[in-house]
Write a protein that holds these residues in place. Structure first.
Motif, PDB file in Angstrom:
ATOM      1  N   ARG A 268      39.778  27.580  40.239  1.00 37.71           N
ATOM      2  CA  ARG A 268      39.261  28.615  39.629  1.00 37.71           C
ATOM      3  C   ARG A 268      39.696  29.933  39.312  1.00 37.71           C
ATOM      4  O   ARG A 268      39.765  30.516  38.408  1.00 37.71           O
ATOM      5  CB  ARG A 268      37.658  28.801  40.065  1.00 37.71           C
ATOM      6  CG  ARG A 268      36.812  27.636  39.893  1.00 37.71           C
ATOM      7  CD  ARG A 268      35.499  27.711  40.700  1.00 37.71           C
ATOM      8  NE  ARG A 268      34.739  26.486  40.640  1.00 37.71           N
ATOM      9  CZ  ARG A 268      33.479  26.489  41.000  1.00 37.71           C
ATOM     10  NH1 ARG A 268      32.826  27.372  41.662  1.00 37.71           N
ATOM     11  NH2 ARG A 268      32.811  25.378  41.285  1.00 37.71           N
ATOM     12  N   ALA A 269      40.200  30.339  40.593  1.00 38.39           N
ATOM     13  CA  ALA A 269      40.914  31.574  40.432  1.00 38.39           C
ATOM     14  C   ALA A 269      42.069  31.598  39.682  1.00 38.39           C
ATOM     15  O   ALA A 269      42.431  32.741  39.096  1.00 38.39           O
ATOM     16  CB  ALA A 269      41.511  32.126  42.192  1.00 38.39           C
ATOM     17  N   ARG A 270      42.896  30.431  39.801  1.00 42.70           N
ATOM     18  CA  ARG A 270      43.927  30.312  38.945  1.00 42.70           C
ATOM     19  C   ARG A 270      43.725  30.639  37.431  1.00 42.70           C
ATOM     20  O   ARG A 270      44.280  31.355  36.709  1.00 42.70           O
ATOM     21  CB  ARG A 270      44.655  28.959  38.974  1.00 42.70           C
ATOM     22  CG  ARG A 270      45.510  28.911  40.502  1.00 42.70           C
ATOM     23  CD  ARG A 270      45.862  27.480  40.798  1.00 42.70           C
ATOM     24  NE  ARG A 270      46.956  27.004  39.786  1.00 42.70           N
ATOM     25  CZ  ARG A 270      46.631  25.949  38.877  1.00 42.70           C
ATOM     26  NH1 ARG A 270      45.781  25.181  39.037  1.00 42.70           N
ATOM     27  NH2 ARG A 270      47.652  25.712  37.889  1.00 42.70           N
ATOM     28  N   LEU A 271      42.423  30.001  36.936  1.00 43.71           N
ATOM     29  CA  LEU A 271      42.216  30.119  35.717  1.00 43.71           C
ATOM     30  C   LEU A 271      41.594  31.508  35.202  1.00 43.71           C
ATOM     31  O   LEU A 271      42.125  32.185  34.121  1.00 43.71           O
ATOM     32  CB  LEU A 271      40.893  29.301  35.289  1.00 43.71           C
ATOM     33  CG  LEU A 271      41.326  27.636  35.238  1.00 43.71           C
ATOM     34  CD1 LEU A 271      40.094  26.862  34.943  1.00 43.71           C
ATOM     35  CD2 LEU A 271      42.491  27.324  34.478  1.00 43.71           C
ATOM     36  N   ALA A 272      41.375  32.075  36.271  1.00 47.17           N
ATOM     37  CA  ALA A 272      40.571  33.492  36.014  1.00 47.17           C
ATOM     38  C   ALA A 272      41.735  34.417  35.964  1.00 47.17           C
ATOM     39  O   ALA A 272      41.637  35.418  35.167  1.00 47.17           O
ATOM     40  CB  ALA A 272      39.524  33.913  37.047  1.00 47.17           C
ATOM     41  N   ALA A 273      42.927  34.203  36.715  1.00 48.96           N
ATOM     42  CA  ALA A 273      43.847  35.006  37.081  1.00 48.96           C
ATOM     43  C   ALA A 273      44.546  35.352  35.539  1.00 48.96           C
ATOM     44  O   ALA A 273      45.038  36.189  35.228  1.00 48.96           O
ATOM     45  CB  ALA A 273      44.830  34.667  38.062  1.00 48.96           C
ATOM     46  N   ILE A 274      44.889  34.120  34.727  1.00 41.97           N
ATOM     47  CA  ILE A 274      45.784  34.052  33.793  1.00 41.97           C
ATOM     48  C   ILE A 274      44.869  34.879  32.568  1.00 41.97           C
ATOM     49  O   ILE A 274      45.322  35.543  31.959  1.00 41.97           O
ATOM     50  CB  ILE A 274      45.916  32.674  32.927  1.00 41.97           C
ATOM     51  CG1 ILE A 274      47.030  32.673  31.870  1.00 41.97           C
ATOM     52  CG2 ILE A 274      44.879  32.026  32.579  1.00 41.97           C
ATOM     53  CD1 ILE A 274      48.466  33.488  32.593  1.00 41.97           C
ATOM     54  N   VAL A 275      43.641  34.997  32.802  1.00 41.73           N
ATOM     55  CA  VAL A 275      42.819  35.926  31.718  1.00 41.73           C
ATOM     56  C   VAL A 275      42.883  37.132  31.944  1.00 41.73           C
ATOM     57  O   VAL A 275      42.950  38.102  31.318  1.00 41.73           O
ATOM     58  CB  VAL A 275      41.504  35.369  31.684  1.00 41.73           C
ATOM     59  CG1 VAL A 275      40.603  36.185  30.833  1.00 41.73           C
ATOM     60  CG2 VAL A 275      41.323  33.791  31.235  1.00 41.73           C
ATOM     61  N   ILE A 276      42.797  37.489  33.375  1.00 38.46           N
ATOM     62  CA  ILE A 276      43.075  38.972  33.951  1.00 38.46           C
ATOM     63  C   ILE A 276      44.260  39.612  33.518  1.00 38.46           C
ATOM     64  O   ILE A 276      44.368  40.581  33.133  1.00 38.46           O
ATOM     65  CB  ILE A 276      42.686  39.042  35.518  1.00 38.46           C
ATOM     66  CG1 ILE A 276      41.204  38.534  35.625  1.00 38.46           C
ATOM     67  CG2 ILE A 276      43.224  40.367  35.913  1.00 38.46           C
ATOM     68  CD1 ILE A 276      40.858  38.456  37.135  1.00 38.46           C
ATOM     69  N   ILE A 277      45.405  38.852  33.855  1.00 40.99           N
ATOM     70  CA  ILE A 277      47.050  39.257  33.497  1.00 40.99           C
ATOM     71  C   ILE A 277      46.880  39.588  32.232  1.00 40.99           C
ATOM     72  O   ILE A 277      47.182  40.661  31.657  1.00 40.99           O
ATOM     73  CB  ILE A 277      47.847  38.172  33.726  1.00 40.99           C
ATOM     74  CG1 ILE A 277      47.773  38.218  35.545  1.00 40.99           C
ATOM     75  CG2 ILE A 277      49.121  38.527  33.449  1.00 40.99           C
ATOM     76  CD1 ILE A 277      48.629  36.807  36.023  1.00 40.99           C
ATOM     77  N   ILE A 278      46.747  38.537  31.008  1.00 39.40           N
ATOM     78  CA  ILE A 278      46.648  38.857  29.639  1.00 39.40           C
ATOM     79  C   ILE A 278      45.649  39.973  29.454  1.00 39.40           C
ATOM     80  O   ILE A 278      45.961  40.950  28.495  1.00 39.40           O
ATOM     81  CB  ILE A 278      46.347  37.583  28.750  1.00 39.40           C
ATOM     82  CG1 ILE A 278      47.463  36.586  29.194  1.00 39.40           C
ATOM     83  CG2 ILE A 278      46.260  37.980  27.428  1.00 39.40           C
ATOM     84  CD1 ILE A 278      47.018  35.437  28.491  1.00 39.40           C
ATOM     85  N   GLY A 279      44.354  40.139  29.736  1.00 37.31           N
ATOM     86  CA  GLY A 279      43.554  41.078  29.734  1.00 37.31           C
ATOM     87  C   GLY A 279      43.810  42.434  30.126  1.00 37.31           C
ATOM     88  O   GLY A 279      43.634  43.538  29.505  1.00 37.31           O
ATOM     89  N   CYS A 280      44.615  42.758  31.102  1.00 32.04           N
ATOM     90  CA  CYS A 280      45.213  43.718  31.640  1.00 32.04           C
ATOM     91  C   CYS A 280      46.180  44.193  30.801  1.00 32.04           C
ATOM     92  O   CYS A 280      46.441  45.591  30.262  1.00 32.04           O
ATOM     93  CB  CYS A 280      45.946  43.789  33.001  1.00 32.04           C
ATOM     94  SG  CYS A 280      44.791  43.461  34.322  1.00 32.04           S
ATOM     95  N   GLY A 281      47.168  43.630  29.975  1.00 31.34           N
ATOM     96  CA  GLY A 281      47.910  43.918  28.877  1.00 31.34           C
ATOM     97  C   GLY A 281      47.088  44.351  27.743  1.00 31.34           C
ATOM     98  O   GLY A 281      47.530  45.443  27.025  1.00 31.34           O
ATOM     99  N   VAL A 282      46.067  43.993  27.378  1.00 33.71           N
ATOM    100  CA  VAL A 282      45.360  44.139  26.112  1.00 33.71           C
ATOM    101  C   VAL A 282      44.646  45.357  26.637  1.00 33.71           C
ATOM    102  O   VAL A 282      44.601  46.586  25.751  1.00 33.71           O
ATOM    103  CB  VAL A 282      44.376  43.190  25.791  1.00 33.71           C
ATOM    104  CG1 VAL A 282      43.184  43.607  24.839  1.00 33.71           C
ATOM    105  CG2 VAL A 282      45.084  41.973  25.273  1.00 33.71           C
ATOM    106  N   ALA A 283      44.244  45.646  27.856  1.00 34.08           N
ATOM    107  CA  ALA A 283      43.550  47.014  28.249  1.00 34.08           C
ATOM    108  C   ALA A 283      44.533  48.161  28.260  1.00 34.08           C
ATOM    109  O   ALA A 283      44.147  49.240  27.687  1.00 34.08           O
ATOM    110  CB  ALA A 283      43.107  46.807  29.537  1.00 34.08           C
ATOM    111  N   ALA A 284      45.982  47.777  28.555  1.00 24.98           N
ATOM    112  CA  ALA A 284      46.781  48.799  28.500  1.00 24.98           C
ATOM    113  C   ALA A 284      47.100  49.294  27.081  1.00 24.98           C
ATOM    114  O   ALA A 284      46.999  50.540  26.681  1.00 24.98           O
ATOM    115  CB  ALA A 284      48.159  48.299  28.863  1.00 24.98           C
ATOM    116  N   VAL A 285      47.147  48.356  26.262  1.00 25.02           N
ATOM    117  CA  VAL A 285      47.284  48.827  24.548  1.00 25.02           C
ATOM    118  C   VAL A 285      45.949  49.608  24.377  1.00 25.02           C
ATOM    119  O   VAL A 285      46.196  50.535  23.352  1.00 25.02           O
ATOM    120  CB  VAL A 285      47.465  47.388  23.905  1.00 25.02           C
ATOM    121  CG1 VAL A 285      47.328  47.807  22.275  1.00 25.02           C
ATOM    122  CG2 VAL A 285      48.627  46.605  24.167  1.00 25.02           C
TER     123      VAL A 285
END
Length: 471
Positions: free
Chosen positions: A201-218
């Protein structure tokens, strides 16, 4: 295997044909309304290289370029008339129906998948936005794709599918910023995934968080400055009760009731995916509660999240169909009975859909502008609400006095002070207009045109043209 794929393909194609059959007819019949004209101006701004200014027409397309580019390329290829302008929305609406069938079949079965596709195909809200020159239909397609990719991820414990879901969430945000809720939805879906270790579950959530952090930076570095002060001071935002009522009406009361039944059935059966769909149905409900508190809201914003509750409705319909199939006197007869039930359930929203086809669920600005054009004479003035929409059909409206629907008396006072013949153009519905402005119109003007189509539901889209003659 080949037989299974053939069934899925046949069902998806059949549902898409039904969807196309109610989206493409009369696609160009309705006049542009609300912010449909703005979509053309925004595409011209972005693709024409117009510099950014304080004008929302130059800012919005740079915040949400995907939908603007999709519509803009269609304008350049097919033209800017009503049919051509709405073509991308109609295509996206049809594709969503087929995608629902293909994406839901492995997880929830053929009856649920087909029922969900048909409910979307024949739902008046989905048809409306599929015939609307704006970015909501494309947003709904991207949202549906994101949710279905997330579904594949939790079923297969696949980081790759979850990455696809996060990329689609990013694309949805580049089409409409309020799709940002897809990211917390994916994280919640990953953490609540059934029959999975916390590590997975953490692996699945982590990929969303990583991509989400990039979106948040933009978002912080690029989008926030463009969005600063957006819609500040507008007075059309919905209250929370109004938003919830509007959202249910957009979903359709029959579909909403079926969705509630589907939620109960999922929980009662302790279905492994019950929390997954609770996240997405709850996300739609949350959008109706949260968005009105933080911005000027209208139901189009929650439409982006409507896929979740419709799946619950499809689940309820599909479960009944499965019972009918099993209980029928023979597989063929039971399947026919189930198919009839699915068709009947999908048509429960038909009265609202028929009402939509009376007038396209919008004001006829084209007819109102044409009436003024036919009667306008040199020296006449014009005062109107929705000047931008009227101006598209009659350039004389470009110099019209703008009337604020919430402060009509102020505008009427200016009309009287000008002491010139004036064409006063207002819109209305079945609710009586406030007595003060209506009294002024009755005492100072003559009603020259009342443009409306009688509907079966409580909505009414009325355009009235009054003639003011100075005394």
């Amino acid at each position: 295997m080949h037989t299974h794929r053939a069934r899925v393909a046949i069902a998806a194609i059949a549902v898409c044909l039904v969807a196309a059959g109610v989206r493409f007819p009369r696609l160009g019949a309705w006049s542009f309304a609300s912010d449909e004209v703005a979509s053309i101006l925004e595409a011209n701004s972005l693709l024409g290289g117009q510099p950014v200014s304080d004008d929302p027409i130059t800012r919005l397309p740079r915040m949400t370029p995907l939908g603007v580019v999709a519509h803009g390329l269609s304008f350049q290829t097919f033209g800017r008339d009503e049919f051509a302008a709405r073509l991308p929305a109609a295509i996206a609406g049809v594709l969503l129906c087929g995608l629902a069938v293909v994406g839901l079949w492995p997880a929830l079965g053929g009856w649920v998948a087909t029922a969900t596709g048909l409910l979307i195909a024949l739902n008046h809200g989905f048809v409306y936005y599929s015939q609307y020159n704006r970015y909501y239909s494309l947003g709904s397609l991207l949202t549906g794709g994101c949710i279905l990719a997330g579904l594949a991820a939790v079923r297969r414990r696949s980081v790759g599918w979850m990455a696809v879901a996060a990329v689609l969430a990013t694309a949805a945000m580049s089409n409409h910023l309020l799709s940002v809720g897809l990211f917390p939805g994916l994280i919640a879906a990953a953490l609540l995934a059934p029959a999975m270790s916390w590590r997975d579950r953490a692996r699945l959530a982590a990929i969303v968080i990583i991509i989400g952090c990039g979106v948040a930076a933009v978002g912080v570095l690029y989008l926030a400055p463009l969005a600063q002060g957006w819609n500040a001071g507008v007075d059309w935002g919905y209250s929370i009760p109004h938003a919830i009522a509007g959202g249910i009406n957009q979903l359709g009361v029959p579909t909403a009731l079926l969705g509630a039944l589907g939620a109960v059935l999922l929980l009662a059966a302790r279905h492994p995916l019950r929390w997954f769909w609770a996240v997405w149905a709850g996300g739609w409900l949350a959008s109706l509660i949260v968005f009105p508190r933080v911005l000027a809201f209208h139901p189009g914003y929650s439409f982006l999240y409507l896929f979740g509750p419709v799946v619950l409705a499809g689940y309820a319909v599909g479960q009944v169909a499965e019972k009918l199939t099993a209980a029928g006197p023979g597989v063929v007869r039971g399947s026919l009975t189930a198919a009839v039930w699915v068709g009947v359930a999908a048509l429960l929203d038909a009265p609202a859909l028929v009402s939509h086809f009376m007038d396209g669920s919008r004001y006829d600005f084209r007819a109102g502008a044409q009436f003024v054009a036919d009667h306008h004479q040199a020296g006449d003035t014009i005062a109107a609400v929705s000047v931008g929409n009227f101006s598209y059909y009659n350039p004389e409206f470009a110099s019209a006095r703008r009337l604020n629907p919430d402060r009509l008396l102020d505008g009427f006072g200016e009309v009287a002070a000008a002491n010139r013949r004036c064409w006063v153009v207002v819109v209305g519905n079945r609710a009586p207009r406030h007595p003060d402005p209506q009294t002024w119109l009755n005492e100072n003007c003559r009603l020259k045109a009342s443009i409306r189509k009688t509907r079966f539901d409580y909505y009414d889209y009325l355009v009235e043209v009054y003639e003011f003659q100075p005394k």
